[in-house]
Design a protein around this motif. Structure first.
Motif, PDB file in Angstrom:
ATOM      1  N   ALA A 575       5.861  10.840  73.377  1.00  7.71           N
ATOM      2  CA  ALA A 575       4.470  10.965  72.920  1.00  7.71           C
ATOM      3  C   ALA A 575       3.757   9.619  73.062  1.00  7.71           C
ATOM      4  CB  ALA A 575       4.428  11.440  71.471  1.00  7.71           C
ATOM      5  N   GLY A 576       4.457   8.521  72.722  1.00 10.39           N
ATOM      6  CA  GLY A 576       3.873   7.199  72.894  1.00 10.39           C
ATOM      7  C   GLY A 576       3.596   6.877  74.352  1.00 10.39           C
ATOM      8  N   LEU A 577       4.485   7.295  75.240  1.00  7.97           N
ATOM      9  CA  LEU A 577       4.296   7.046  76.668  1.00  7.97           C
ATOM     10  C   LEU A 577       3.092   7.810  77.222  1.00  7.97           C
ATOM     11  CD1 LEU A 577       7.987   6.977  77.941  1.00  7.97           C
ATOM     12  CD2 LEU A 577       6.349   5.081  77.944  1.00  7.97           C
ATOM     13  N   VAL A 578       2.860   9.011  76.695  1.00 10.06           N
ATOM     14  CA  VAL A 578       1.658   9.745  77.108  1.00 10.06           C
ATOM     15  C   VAL A 578       0.417   8.946  76.731  1.00 10.06           C
ATOM     16  CG1 VAL A 578       0.277  11.829  76.760  1.00 10.06           C
ATOM     17  CG2 VAL A 578       2.754  12.006  76.981  1.00 10.06           C
ATOM     18  N   ARG A 586      -7.464   4.688  81.825  1.00  9.99           N
ATOM     19  CA  ARG A 586      -8.845   4.319  81.481  1.00  9.99           C
ATOM     20  C   ARG A 586      -9.100   2.829  81.699  1.00  9.99           C
ATOM     21  NH1 ARG A 586      -8.366   8.045  76.857  1.00  9.99           N
ATOM     22  NH2 ARG A 586      -7.955   6.288  75.450  1.00  9.99           N
ATOM     23  N   GLY A 587      -8.090   2.133  82.204  1.00  9.42           N
ATOM     24  CA  GLY A 587      -8.249   0.711  82.446  1.00  9.42           C
ATOM     25  C   GLY A 587      -8.069  -0.148  81.223  1.00  9.42           C
ATOM     26  N   GLU A 588      -7.608   0.440  80.114  1.00 13.68           N
ATOM     27  CA  GLU A 588      -7.417  -0.316  78.877  1.00 13.68           C
ATOM     28  C   GLU A 588      -5.988  -0.865  78.838  1.00 13.68           C
ATOM     29  OE1 GLU A 588      -8.738   1.898  75.424  1.00 13.68           O
ATOM     30  OE2 GLU A 588     -10.180   3.011  76.654  1.00 13.68           O
ATOM     31  N   THR A 589      -5.719  -1.802  79.748  1.00 12.48           N
ATOM     32  CA  THR A 589      -4.346  -2.282  79.904  1.00 12.48           C
ATOM     33  C   THR A 589      -3.851  -3.049  78.684  1.00 12.48           C
ATOM     34  OG1 THR A 589      -5.275  -4.174  81.091  1.00 12.48           O
ATOM     35  CG2 THR A 589      -4.429  -2.345  82.410  1.00 12.48           C
ATOM     36  N   ALA A 590      -4.733  -3.783  78.012  1.00 13.79           N
ATOM     37  CA  ALA A 590      -4.295  -4.535  76.831  1.00 13.79           C
ATOM     38  C   ALA A 590      -3.867  -3.582  75.726  1.00 13.79           C
ATOM     39  CB  ALA A 590      -5.429  -5.444  76.343  1.00 13.79           C
ATOM     40  N   ALA A 591      -4.668  -2.539  75.503  1.00 13.87           N
ATOM     41  CA  ALA A 591      -4.320  -1.554  74.474  1.00 13.87           C
ATOM     42  C   ALA A 591      -3.045  -0.819  74.856  1.00 13.87           C
ATOM     43  CB  ALA A 591      -5.465  -0.561  74.292  1.00 13.87           C
ATOM     44  N   ALA A 592      -2.897  -0.483  76.137  1.00  9.43           N
ATOM     45  CA  ALA A 592      -1.691   0.204  76.595  1.00  9.43           C
ATOM     46  C   ALA A 592      -0.460  -0.667  76.361  1.00  9.43           C
ATOM     47  CB  ALA A 592      -1.821   0.566  78.072  1.00  9.43           C
ATOM     48  N   GLY A 593      -0.590  -1.968  76.681  1.00 12.52           N
ATOM     49  CA  GLY A 593       0.537  -2.879  76.464  1.00 12.52           C
ATOM     50  C   GLY A 593       0.902  -2.999  75.002  1.00 12.52           C
ATOM     51  N   ALA A 594      -0.113  -2.996  74.117  1.00 18.11           N
ATOM     52  CA  ALA A 594       0.158  -3.090  72.679  1.00 18.11           C
ATOM     53  C   ALA A 594       0.906  -1.860  72.183  1.00 18.11           C
ATOM     54  CB  ALA A 594      -1.152  -3.257  71.922  1.00 18.11           C
ATOM     55  N   VAL A 595       0.488  -0.677  72.634  1.00 16.68           N
ATOM     56  CA  VAL A 595       1.170   0.556  72.247  1.00 16.68           C
ATOM     57  C   VAL A 595       2.611   0.538  72.746  1.00 16.68           C
ATOM     58  CG1 VAL A 595       1.247   3.065  72.556  1.00 16.68           C
ATOM     59  CG2 VAL A 595      -0.936   1.918  72.134  1.00 16.68           C
ATOM     60  N   LEU A 596       2.799   0.055  73.966  1.00 15.19           N
ATOM     61  CA  LEU A 596       4.141   0.008  74.544  1.00 15.19           C
ATOM     62  C   LEU A 596       5.043  -0.929  73.742  1.00 15.19           C
ATOM     63  CD1 LEU A 596       5.509   1.332  76.966  1.00 15.19           C
ATOM     64  CD2 LEU A 596       4.927  -0.694  78.313  1.00 15.19           C
ATOM     65  N   SER A 597       4.511  -2.070  73.344  1.00 13.12           N
ATOM     66  CA  SER A 597       5.299  -3.007  72.538  1.00 13.12           C
ATOM     67  C   SER A 597       5.666  -2.407  71.190  1.00 13.12           C
ATOM     68  CB  SER A 597       4.505  -4.308  72.329  1.00 13.12           C
ATOM     69  OG  SER A 597       4.238  -4.929  73.563  1.00 13.12           O
ATOM     70  N   LEU A 618       9.218   1.483  83.171  1.00 13.13           N
ATOM     71  CA  LEU A 618       8.334   1.911  84.260  1.00 13.13           C
ATOM     72  C   LEU A 618       6.864   1.810  83.850  1.00 13.13           C
ATOM     73  CD1 LEU A 618       8.387   3.088  87.131  1.00 13.13           C
ATOM     74  CD2 LEU A 618       8.454   5.368  86.101  1.00 13.13           C
ATOM     75  N   ALA A 619       6.570   2.235  82.607  1.00 13.06           N
ATOM     76  CA  ALA A 619       5.198   2.115  82.109  1.00 13.06           C
ATOM     77  C   ALA A 619       4.782   0.650  82.054  1.00 13.06           C
ATOM     78  CB  ALA A 619       5.086   2.753  80.732  1.00 13.06           C
ATOM     79  N   ASP A 620       5.704  -0.201  81.632  1.00  7.48           N
ATOM     80  CA  ASP A 620       5.413  -1.636  81.594  1.00  7.48           C
ATOM     81  C   ASP A 620       5.177  -2.172  83.003  1.00  7.48           C
ATOM     82  OD1 ASP A 620       5.501  -4.352  80.189  1.00  7.48           O
ATOM     83  OD2 ASP A 620       7.098  -4.569  81.686  1.00  7.48           O
ATOM     84  N   ALA A 621       5.973  -1.693  83.974  1.00  8.60           N
ATOM     85  CA  ALA A 621       5.815  -2.160  85.356  1.00  8.60           C
ATOM     86  C   ALA A 621       4.447  -1.775  85.915  1.00  8.60           C
ATOM     87  CB  ALA A 621       6.924  -1.567  86.232  1.00  8.60           C
ATOM     88  N   GLU A 622       3.979  -0.585  85.606  1.00  7.98           N
ATOM     89  CA  GLU A 622       2.660  -0.168  86.079  1.00  7.98           C
ATOM     90  C   GLU A 622       1.567  -1.071  85.514  1.00  7.98           C
ATOM     91  OE1 GLU A 622       1.914   3.946  85.388  1.00  7.98           O
ATOM     92  OE2 GLU A 622       3.180   4.590  87.051  1.00  7.98           O
ATOM     93  N   ILE A 623       1.705  -1.409  84.224  1.00  8.37           N
ATOM     94  CA  ILE A 623       0.716  -2.300  83.607  1.00  8.37           C
ATOM     95  C   ILE A 623       0.775  -3.682  84.266  1.00  8.37           C
ATOM     96  CG2 ILE A 623       0.090  -3.476  81.472  1.00  8.37           C
ATOM     97  CD1 ILE A 623       1.075  -0.992  79.954  1.00  8.37           C
ATOM     98  N   ARG A 624       1.987  -4.176  84.526  1.00  6.43           N
ATOM     99  CA  ARG A 624       2.145  -5.485  85.167  1.00  6.43           C
ATOM    100  C   ARG A 624       1.482  -5.506  86.545  1.00  6.43           C
ATOM    101  NH1 ARG A 624       4.602  -9.436  81.735  1.00  6.43           N
ATOM    102  NH2 ARG A 624       6.060  -8.333  80.373  1.00  6.43           N
TER     103      ARG A 624
END
Length: 831
Positions: A575-578, A586-597, A618-624
């Motif tokens: 659910a978190g990965l979704v 949406r281009g909100e990479t900072a927010a996505a990274g925070a959720v991932l952490s 993999l989700a982290d790699a996409e953000i990177r």
């Protein structure tokens, strides 16, 4: 017949009860009924038979004769009948027909009825079906029957009755009274006239006992009291409770006499009116206080023997025999916790006193189930361990039976919930091996336990990354759960298959599995139980991959509702990965990274789920990659063997970003040839972009065409937006020039049309001025994928000359883009 406006009544009508209401529905039913030869109003005491007929007769022409025991004398009957027919009424009402038992009198009445006089209709009122061979009238359509179902008060009628009594009550409370009484008029009036509920129950009980039991012999009264314990009764169960052998015959007799007993379900089963059943139970408890508990135990034993486990556990709990309750719960009841009957099962177990839950291993198992039902997952290991400790030293039969239940409970509610998927595979494998050695005599829940463990092993294999094995076990779990009638495990197995298909890049297959899970869930009205959560998450991922973010958000909300506040770790992570994916898109990479952490911090070290860890990475790699940090991706994947297609794709993107096109192409070639269609689309897009950057336009166009061809059946959209969307748009527009036009914008719903915003017909295009010979030459190249420089090379002119001719063409057609010029030229028939 007389006209209905003639209001004379030949014989005195019975007096109506105080506050009796006129019910238009029954007046209409009798108006319709008296158009036929006979109307039979047949129901037990208190159903308002006489009151309904008398209300109707007061407004119509009718003769009335109330019968009693004296009318079993043929002369007496004939004399009163002649009196009632003296003024030749159109309708003759004979009340209390059950009083007539003399066959001579019944013969006189039968002869009169079957002459079917056009001038006389009969309304027969009786507590039980009369012995008049009315079946012939029923077949010929000359009989109207009005029974208790017709006489019962409906909610609106009850509201009118309440109003006549000057009382107020909320519609909800009134509906509850109607439900309790099942519309029985006498019970409804008694309750409405007695504001105190306790007093009302006593008054209703007194009425029923006074009206029903006096007409029965001692044996029938005893039968009714003993068989009032279960909510449903059949002949064999009645025999078990009474010690006799004619239970079915007795029940049939009570139905015939309309003594608040009716058939339910098939011909085997009967039920007592709930108020009548309650009155009988209270009477039994007062007279013989120990008897109800004994009868509950006997009912429980009968039901467990005949396969009705939930009913057996419920009656065992009603009896207060907690050892019996726990024994049945462990022996046959654990699968109920994962079924649609879970609320009733848990409610029965909650009756066990808390201090008794540590008395035996069986009772401790019940305690563990209650802990899990309460949502206290952290306490489950201790609860299971308590039961295991109490099992030590017991005989082999107990260790087999209780041990199997505990193994299933530990796997499903401890190991799986923690996310320890390697251990889950080990423990479910061991349990399946043990179950294979058992018989149904040893473990009555054998098939259910096997289905549950196949599901657990499939889940463990999925999240440890052994996808082919997971597929086989989840399919086995689906069919086993259906056969064993544990539908929540069937739903969950299908839902996990949906997630598995998504991981393998098969969107349509994932969608089909999720839909199959949903169909089973809707049939049982369990769409938002935990078992269904993975299906919503799979749909959310599919919708995201199709570029439908709003729909993905909706499915995520459904998933969060289903999995609850304390879900198992695997689904919580997914659910978190979704959410990460939606933020990334949406281009909100900072927010996505925070959720991932936060996800990584919350799951903690006990989690052992390699595939989940890879999906997080993999989700982290996409953000990177979005942030231009290719080095981390290279370090993570470059030396790793056995990469998933999506991981290979990330590594290829990192190679491309760092200029190592050869290494990227090697990886892209593998992904393009693989079965993961989502990754294959991405690989072809990256191939197209690389070729375009190298000036190989035809290669780029062909690669994009391959991406589109794979994407279209699955409706894959996300990769076209993820990998340099602006350059993909340019390539797509070029590709579309080579494609036949497909109707209105978006009408075809193709990937290509969605990317380019295709406008196949340009309304209001002005008539173009004549094109020069060289402009016509340039125009022929516009539908191709050639750049202006390549067109110039082919025509042997300068690139600036080509661009000047293109601007002139655009101006003459009144368009601003190359694609629009091609459309306009095609409309004009020039290309």
């Amino acid at each position: 017949m007389r006209e209905q406006t003639d209001r004379r009544v030949v014989a005195p009508l019975p007096s109506l009860p105080a506050g009796a209401s006129r019910r238009a529905r029954l007046i209409a039913a009798l108006d319709t009924g008296v158009q036929r030869a006979v109307t039979l109003i047949c129901a037990g005491p208190g159903w308002g038979k006489t009151a309904s007929a008398a209300t109707w007769a007061a407004e119509r022409a009718a003769g009335w004769l109330t019968l009693d025991a004296r009318h079993n004398d043929p002369d007496h009957f004939q004399a009163d009948l002649d009196l009632a027919l003296h003024d030749e009424p159109g309708v003759l009402i004979l009340d209390d027909l059950q009083a007539i038992t003399d066959q001579r009198v019944l013969g006189i009445l039968a002869g009169l009825v079957h002459r079917r006089s056009e001038r006389l209709r009969f309304v027969l009122i009786s507590r039980r079906r009369p012995d008049l061979a009315l079946h012939r009238l029923r077949i010929s359509g000359d009989l109207t029957e009005i029974g208790s179902a017709d006489l019962g008060f409906q909610l609106d009628e009850a509201a009118e009755l309440l109003q006549t009594r000057g009382r107020t009550m909320s519609r909800h409370d009134l509906a509850e009274v109607v439900r309790r009484t099942e519309g029985w008029p006498a019970g409804l009036r008694l309750i409405l006239d007695t504001p105190d509920p306790a007093a009302a129950d006593e008054i209703v009980e007194e009425y029923l006992i006074r009206e029903v039991l006096p007409g029965l012999d001692d044996r029938a009264r005893e039968f009714l009291m003993r068989t009032s314990i279960p909510n449903r009764i059949c002949g064999h169960l009645a025999d078990a409770l009474t010690g006799d052998h004619d239970g079915h015959r007795m029940l049939e007799h009570l139905v015939q006499r309309n003594l608040f007993v009716e058939r339910c379900g098939d011909d085997r089963w009967f039920r007592y009116h709930p108020l009548f059943r309650s009155a009988l139970r209270r009477r039994l408890a007062r007279r013989r206080p120990a008897e109800p508990a004994r009868l509950h135990r006997a009912t429980a034993a009968w039901h467990v023997k005949n396969g009705s486990v939930l009913t057996a556990i419920t009656h065992a709990a009603e009896s207060g025999d907690w050892d019996m309750t726990a024994r049945y719960a462990v022996r046959r009841g654990l699968p109920l916790f994962t079924s649609a009957d879970r609320p009733q099962f848990v409610e029965a177990l909650r009756r066990i006193p808390l201090e008794r839950l540590s008395d035996s291993a069986e009772l401790a198992v019940c305690g563990a189930v209650l802990v899990y039902a309460h949502g206290d997952h952290a306490a489950m290991p201790r609860a299971v361990a308590t039961a295991e400790a109490l099992l030590a030293g017991r005989d082999e039969a107990a260790r087999t039976e209780v041990g199997a239940a505990l193994a299933v409970l530990r796997a499903t509610s401890v190991v799986r919930w923690r996310g320890d998927m390697n251990h889950l595979v080990e423990t479910s494998t061991a349990t399946l091996n043990d179950l294979a050695r058992r018989t149904f005599d040893e473990l009555p829940a054998l098939t259910q336990y096997r289905a549950m463990m196949l599901n657990c092993k499939g889940a463990g294999l999925l999240w440890t990354g052994r996808l082919d094995h997971a597929d086989r076990y989840l399919w086995a779990a689906t069919s086993s759960a259906r056969t064993a009638d544990v539908p929540l495990f069937e739903i969950n197995s299908l839902a996990l298959l949906a997630q598995l298909a998504f991981v393998q890049g098969a969107l349509r297959e994932s969608e089909r599995h999720a839909d199959a899970a949903d169909q089973v869930a809707r049939r049982l009205d369990v769409q938002y139980r935990m078992a269904m959560g993975p299906a919503y998450l799979a749909r959310a991922l599919v919708e995201s991959e199709r570029g439908r973010d709003a729909e993905a958000e909706e499915q995520l909300r459904g998933a969060l509702h289903a999995i609850g506040e304390r879900p198992e770790v695997a689904q919580s992570v997914l659910a978190g990965l979704v959410r990460v994916r939606l933020l990334t898109d949406r281009g909100e990479t900072a927010a996505a990274g925070a959720v991932l952490s936060r996800i990584a911090a919350e799951i903690g070290p006990p989690v052992s789920a390699p595939l989940l860890n890879r999906l997080l990475a993999l989700a982290d790699a996409e953000i990177r990659l979005m942030l231009g940090d290719s080095g981390v991706v290279l370090a993570r994947y470059r030396a790793r063997a056995g990469l998933l297609p999506a991981e290979q794709l990330c590594l290829a993107r990192a190679y491309q970003a760092t200029g190592n096109q050869a290494a990227a192409e090697t990886l892209l070639g593998r992904v393009r040839a693989g079965s993961d269609r989502v990754s294959a689309v991405g690989a072809w897009i990256l191939t197209a972009l690389a070729a375009d950057a190298q000036g190989r336009s035809s290669v780029a166009s062909e690669a994009l065409a391959r991406a589109l061809a794979i994407a279209e059946p699955e409706r894959i959209r996300r990769p076209f937006r993820t990998y340099d969307a602006q350059r993909v748009l340019v390539l797509a527009e070029r590709r579309q020039w080579l494609t036949e036009l497909r109707g209105p914008a978006g009408g075809g719903g193709t990937v290509l049309a969605e990317i380019t915003g295709e406008i196949p017909v340009l309304p209001g295009v002005p008539a173009a001025g004549p094109l020069s010979e060289r402009e016509v030459d340039v125009l022929q190249y516009l539908p191709t994928v050639l750049t202006a420089a390549e067109i110039a090379a082919n025509l042997g002119i300068s690139v600036n000359t080509v661009k000047a001719h293109m601007r002139s063409i655009y101006r003459k057609y009144g368009v601003g883009r190359r694609r629009e010029a091609v459309i306009a030229a095609r409309q004009a028939g020039l290309i």
